[in-house]
Design a protein around this motif. Structure first.
Motif, PDB file in Angstrom:
ATOM      1  N   CYS A 107       0.828  -1.213   0.000  1.00 34.35           N
ATOM      2  CA  CYS A 107       0.000   0.000   0.000  1.00 34.35           C
ATOM      3  C   CYS A 107       0.862   1.263   0.000  1.00 34.35           C
ATOM      4  CB  CYS A 107      -0.923   0.005   1.218  1.00 34.35           C
ATOM      5  SG  CYS A 107      -2.333  -1.107   1.079  1.00 34.35           S
ATOM      6  N   THR A 123       1.047   4.032  -2.983  1.00 34.54           N
ATOM      7  CA  THR A 123       0.831   5.459  -2.719  1.00 34.54           C
ATOM      8  C   THR A 123       2.008   6.290  -3.220  1.00 34.54           C
ATOM      9  OG1 THR A 123      -0.461   4.905  -0.737  1.00 34.54           O
ATOM     10  CG2 THR A 123       0.373   7.161  -0.925  1.00 34.54           C
ATOM     11  N   THR A 171      -7.538  -0.564  -3.500  1.00 31.23           N
ATOM     12  CA  THR A 171      -7.086  -0.066  -2.199  1.00 31.23           C
ATOM     13  C   THR A 171      -8.005  -0.529  -1.080  1.00 31.23           C
ATOM     14  OG1 THR A 171      -6.162   1.908  -3.261  1.00 31.23           O
ATOM     15  CG2 THR A 171      -6.512   2.001  -0.879  1.00 31.23           C
ATOM     16  N   GLU A 223      -7.297  -4.108  -0.231  1.00 33.86           N
ATOM     17  CA  GLU A 223      -6.062  -4.236   0.542  1.00 33.86           C
ATOM     18  C   GLU A 223      -6.265  -3.801   1.990  1.00 33.86           C
ATOM     19  OE1 GLU A 223      -2.850  -3.517  -3.088  1.00 33.86           O
ATOM     20  OE2 GLU A 223      -3.417  -1.871  -1.783  1.00 33.86           O
TER      21      GLU A 223
END
Length: 220
Positions: free
Chosen positions: A75, A79, A198, A201
């Motif tokens: 993650c 990002t 996202t 996750e």
């Protein structure tokens, strides 16, 4: 799994893959590396999913915290990649032009696969070249066809023969601008997919952490 399958295709059938991307054929020859990279990432993601399932089934705190940590790292990396993409988005056109223009000048009209690909793209999007018709100036096609441009470069006003004057007067836009318009129209879909990934996750991290805390309380 899809990423791994794509990587296998690139590795096994790299020659046909590279015909679509001719500039890389002479300068980089990295298609095998890309294929192996895709296979590796696909395999890692598959094993990661199995790790989470195994940790939940066996009620292993070690596997659960390992699964949580790896997803967290992914993650953070995603990002960071998104931030870098936004920062360097202004260089996208330059990078793509460096890739596309040599193929148009050297291979269009010579390589059937690339020629058919560009013809299909230009016809569908009603565009000409990457930036505009000048991408074909002094190209192989231009020289072999008596200083003429592809018919799609003059399709806007149906001006033929498609020479320098008619191509300039027709003012057909480049394919990059058309692709950007399509992306802008579908930005909500792309954003939705990114948000969905996202969310999955984050949900996976939440479930793994919940199970970890549950097992920790159960042990005490």
């Amino acid at each position: 799994m899809c990423l791994a399958a794509a990587g296998i295709w690139v590795t096994v059938d790299g020659d046909s893959f590279m015909k679509v991307l001719p500039p890389f054929t002479d300068h980089f020859q990295t298609h095998v590396n890309v294929g192996i990279f895709s296979i590796t990432i696909g395999a890692v993601m598959t094993l990661l999913g199995l790790l989470g399932c195994c940790g939940a089934q066996k009620e292993s705190k070690c596997l659960l915290i390992m699964f949580f940590s790896i997803i967290l790292v992914i993650c953070i990396a995603e990002t960071a990649a998104a931030i870098v993409a936004l920062v360097y988005s202004s260089y996208t056109e330059i990078i793509l032009k460096t890739w596309a223009t040599p193929g148009l000048k050297e291979q269009y009209g010579k390589d059937k696969i690339l020629t058919d690909l560009w013809n299909s793209t230009m016809t569908t999007l009603q565009c000409c070249g990457f930036s505009n018709y000048t991408d074909f100036s002094e190209s192989y096609y231009y020289e072999q066809n008596g200083a003429l441009y592809p018919p799609t470069c003059c399709a806007g006003l149906q001006l033929f023969p498609c020479d320098d004057d008619n191509a300039g007067f027709s003012n057909v836009v480049g394919c990059y601008k058309q692709i950007v318009k399509i992306i802008q129209r579908n930005v909500n879909i792309v954003g939705g997919i990114a948000a969905g990934v996202t969310a999955i996750e984050v949900a996976a991290m939440g479930v793994s952490m919940y199970l970890y805390c549950y097992l920790d309380k159960k042990a005490t």
